[in-house]
Design a protein around this motif. Sequence first.
Motif, PDB file in Angstrom:
ATOM      1  N   GLY A 374      10.691 132.219  35.725  1.00 11.64           N
ATOM      2  CA  GLY A 374      10.933 133.633  35.971  1.00 11.64           C
ATOM      3  C   GLY A 374      12.385 134.055  35.858  1.00 11.64           C
ATOM      4  N   ILE A 375      13.130 133.468  34.920  1.00 15.56           N
ATOM      5  CA  ILE A 375      14.558 133.751  34.769  1.00 15.56           C
ATOM      6  C   ILE A 375      14.799 134.738  33.626  1.00 15.56           C
ATOM      7  CG2 ILE A 375      16.842 132.752  34.431  1.00 15.56           C
ATOM      8  CD1 ILE A 375      15.428 131.778  36.976  1.00 15.56           C
ATOM      9  N   PRO A 376      15.392 135.903  33.889  1.00 16.53           N
ATOM     10  CA  PRO A 376      15.702 136.874  32.830  1.00 16.53           C
ATOM     11  C   PRO A 376      16.681 136.287  31.809  1.00 16.53           C
ATOM     12  CG  PRO A 376      15.999 137.834  35.024  1.00 16.53           C
ATOM     13  CD  PRO A 376      15.823 136.364  35.215  1.00 16.53           C
ATOM     14  N   LEU A 377      16.644 136.804  30.591  1.00 18.22           N
ATOM     15  CA  LEU A 377      17.370 136.185  29.490  1.00 18.22           C
ATOM     16  C   LEU A 377      18.409 137.094  28.846  1.00 18.22           C
ATOM     17  CD1 LEU A 377      14.260 134.600  27.770  1.00 18.22           C
ATOM     18  CD2 LEU A 377      16.196 133.291  28.646  1.00 18.22           C
ATOM     19  N   ILE A 378      19.479 136.462  28.345  1.00 16.41           N
ATOM     20  CA  ILE A 378      20.332 137.052  27.313  1.00 16.41           C
ATOM     21  C   ILE A 378      20.032 136.275  26.042  1.00 16.41           C
ATOM     22  CG2 ILE A 378      22.694 137.357  26.485  1.00 16.41           C
ATOM     23  CD1 ILE A 378      23.547 137.670  29.425  1.00 16.41           C
ATOM     24  N   ALA A 379      19.514 136.966  25.042  1.00 18.74           N
ATOM     25  CA  ALA A 379      19.094 136.320  23.793  1.00 18.74           C
ATOM     26  C   ALA A 379      20.295 136.156  22.865  1.00 18.74           C
ATOM     27  CB  ALA A 379      18.003 137.157  23.126  1.00 18.74           C
ATOM     28  N   TRP A 380      20.568 134.900  22.489  1.00 16.78           N
ATOM     29  CA  TRP A 380      21.710 134.575  21.628  1.00 16.78           C
ATOM     30  C   TRP A 380      21.206 133.582  20.572  1.00 16.78           C
ATOM     31  CZ3 TRP A 380      27.259 134.901  23.587  1.00 16.78           C
ATOM     32  CH2 TRP A 380      28.176 134.463  22.639  1.00 16.78           C
ATOM     33  N   VAL A 399      11.946 141.249  28.147  1.00 12.76           N
ATOM     34  CA  VAL A 399      12.412 140.380  29.232  1.00 12.76           C
ATOM     35  C   VAL A 399      13.791 139.799  28.917  1.00 12.76           C
ATOM     36  CG1 VAL A 399      10.113 139.784  30.078  1.00 12.76           C
ATOM     37  CG2 VAL A 399      11.138 138.406  28.251  1.00 12.76           C
ATOM     38  N   ALA A 400      14.478 140.375  27.922  1.00 17.09           N
ATOM     39  CA  ALA A 400      15.792 139.869  27.523  1.00 17.09           C
ATOM     40  C   ALA A 400      16.670 141.006  27.014  1.00 17.09           C
ATOM     41  CB  ALA A 400      15.635 138.805  26.433  1.00 17.09           C
ATOM     42  N   LEU A 401      17.981 140.798  27.122  1.00 20.54           N
ATOM     43  CA  LEU A 401      18.978 141.619  26.442  1.00 20.54           C
ATOM     44  C   LEU A 401      19.531 140.788  25.289  1.00 20.54           C
ATOM     45  CD1 LEU A 401      21.003 143.009  29.489  1.00 20.54           C
ATOM     46  CD2 LEU A 401      19.246 144.204  28.160  1.00 20.54           C
ATOM     47  N   ARG A 402      19.784 141.424  24.156  1.00 21.05           N
ATOM     48  CA  ARG A 402      20.289 140.677  23.010  1.00 21.05           C
ATOM     49  C   ARG A 402      21.757 141.005  22.772  1.00 21.05           C
ATOM     50  NH1 ARG A 402      17.379 140.088  17.074  1.00 21.05           N
ATOM     51  NH2 ARG A 402      18.946 138.719  16.131  1.00 21.05           N
ATOM     52  N   ALA A 403      22.552 139.963  22.675  1.00 18.77           N
ATOM     53  CA  ALA A 403      23.974 140.139  22.405  1.00 18.77           C
ATOM     54  C   ALA A 403      24.166 140.510  20.936  1.00 18.77           C
ATOM     55  CB  ALA A 403      24.719 138.842  22.723  1.00 18.77           C
ATOM     56  N   VAL A 419      26.847 142.501  28.408  1.00 21.19           N
ATOM     57  CA  VAL A 419      25.443 142.096  28.589  1.00 21.19           C
ATOM     58  C   VAL A 419      25.267 141.234  29.835  1.00 21.19           C
ATOM     59  CG1 VAL A 419      24.748 142.322  26.166  1.00 21.19           C
ATOM     60  CG2 VAL A 419      25.664 140.135  26.954  1.00 21.19           C
ATOM     61  N   ILE A 420      26.285 140.440  30.170  1.00 22.51           N
ATOM     62  CA  ILE A 420      26.194 139.612  31.387  1.00 22.51           C
ATOM     63  C   ILE A 420      26.102 140.505  32.624  1.00 22.51           C
ATOM     64  CG2 ILE A 420      27.441 137.988  32.883  1.00 22.51           C
ATOM     65  CD1 ILE A 420      28.542 136.672  30.315  1.00 22.51           C
ATOM     66  N   LYS A 421      26.981 141.495  32.700  1.00 21.58           N
ATOM     67  CA  LYS A 421      26.955 142.397  33.866  1.00 21.58           C
ATOM     68  C   LYS A 421      25.662 143.221  33.907  1.00 21.58           C
ATOM     69  CE  LYS A 421      31.262 143.988  33.237  1.00 21.58           C
ATOM     70  NZ  LYS A 421      32.540 144.700  33.467  1.00 21.58           N
ATOM     71  N   ASN A 422      25.213 143.668  32.740  1.00 21.52           N
ATOM     72  CA  ASN A 422      23.951 144.420  32.683  1.00 21.52           C
ATOM     73  C   ASN A 422      22.788 143.599  33.215  1.00 21.52           C
ATOM     74  OD1 ASN A 422      25.021 146.733  31.670  1.00 21.52           O
ATOM     75  ND2 ASN A 422      24.047 146.616  29.657  1.00 21.52           N
ATOM     76  N   LEU A 423      22.756 142.320  32.839  1.00 20.97           N
ATOM     77  CA  LEU A 423      21.626 141.483  33.248  1.00 20.97           C
ATOM     78  C   LEU A 423      21.686 141.135  34.732  1.00 20.97           C
ATOM     79  CD1 LEU A 423      19.099 139.978  31.974  1.00 20.97           C
ATOM     80  CD2 LEU A 423      20.488 137.917  32.189  1.00 20.97           C
TER      81      LEU A 423
END
Length: 473
Positions: A374-380, A399-403, A419-423
């Motif tokens: 259940g961990i939200p993602l930054i997609a890289w 379920v992710a933000l994309r850099a 994106v880090i702060k947003n997530l």
Amino acid sequence: MEVTTHIAIVSVPVYSHLRSILEFSKRLVHLHRDIHVTCINPTFGSPCNNTKALFHSLPSNISYTFLPPINMEDLPHDTHPAILVQVTISRSLPLIHDALKTLHSSSNLVAIISDGLVTQVLPFGKELNILSYTYFPSTAMLLSLCLYSSMLDKTITGEYRDLSEPIEIPGCIPIRGTDLPDPLQDRSGVAYKQFLEGNERFYLADGILVNNFFEMEEETIRALQQEEGRGIPSVYAIGPLVQKESCNDQGSDTECLRWLDKQQHNSVLYVSFGSGGTLSQDQINELAWGLELSGQRFLWVLRPPNKFGIIADIGAKNEDPSEFLPNGFLKRTQGRGLVVPYWASQVQILAHGAIGGFLCHCGWNSTLESVVYGIPLIAWPLFAEQKMNAVLLTDGLKVALRAKVNEKGIVEREEIGRVIKNLLVGQEGEGIRQRMKKLKGAAADALKDDGSSSTMTLTQLALKWKNLSLGVA
């Protein structure tokens, strides 16, 4: 007397693929103790300690054999790891064939299940008059692309990357040409031709086992299953199959967990690019500055730069990765961040309550692990089909933000910090966290032993194989 049903697994020398197909094997024999699995493994060198650890942890009803290493002396010293894998597979085919024939003659072998990268094995099942399946360690979306790639090749002209409109793949969300897997970025290249040829062989399979669950890709899986009577093989969603515990006992794992124990709940960003992914020196610099700019806590598994962006030997530790960080970075982030060289126990880290996000390369094992915990993602995404996975996670499942990358393919420090702060602390991140929590529940339900979707699917397959062992059609 109880009859043991025998299944042969054929893997490929890619750590992430090997991990996935072994998790499938463990799940199968856990649910059905009267099934025995033999795993046949092509190699291009001595297995590293991480690979050995995977096999040493297997239960007694899974046996394995490493085929003799393939001679690569005719290849250049700096051959791309992907080429090494392809050459190993093609040169190992006679050895795989002989191993399967021997197994068939000495046991009650009823089916072969081969990794999706070694579709050349599928005809061997027909020759031995047994069933032959593909294990597909990625998304149903990628499988759809593979099965429809010949149709797309015939109906679309020019390079996919130059198309102004997204590409429509049956049952899938639209995708830009630039987000298709690497072999499709140059339609005149050898890799594209090999991609099409390999995909045609999927149609020889008696079924394709996909490491995902129905609720995560419902429309895509349903669309594939509706085409079963019209030439597409049966598609079975049998996931999410992920590693539940670390096979490695390393000191760095203890250090990571002790550090995480001191952090607040959901406060730490975990940064890792899988078992083989690496960044360029310029990108390491930007990521370091971005982590610092964000002001958030982080745990970063760092590897040295590599000209291919991927390492062939995940056990190699030839350099100190911290030498590639900006001057003073470790001192300035001391207490707020932890940098771990080369390797860490990802499943233990993702399971820790301090982890609030995962900056991830979108490899499918890592993606499923983030869903399971259940961990939200930054997609890289870095390579292979990872951009396609990023589209599914950001545009499809949300379920992710994309850099975003710049014109040179670099994610700049300001974008990273944003994106880090947003997530971790933004409103957008909270919505992602809630959707991922819901997906985590669906993943857990899919694997329940009492009649869940993936468990029922695997049990139906197992019963089919057991009946063949008993001579029941």
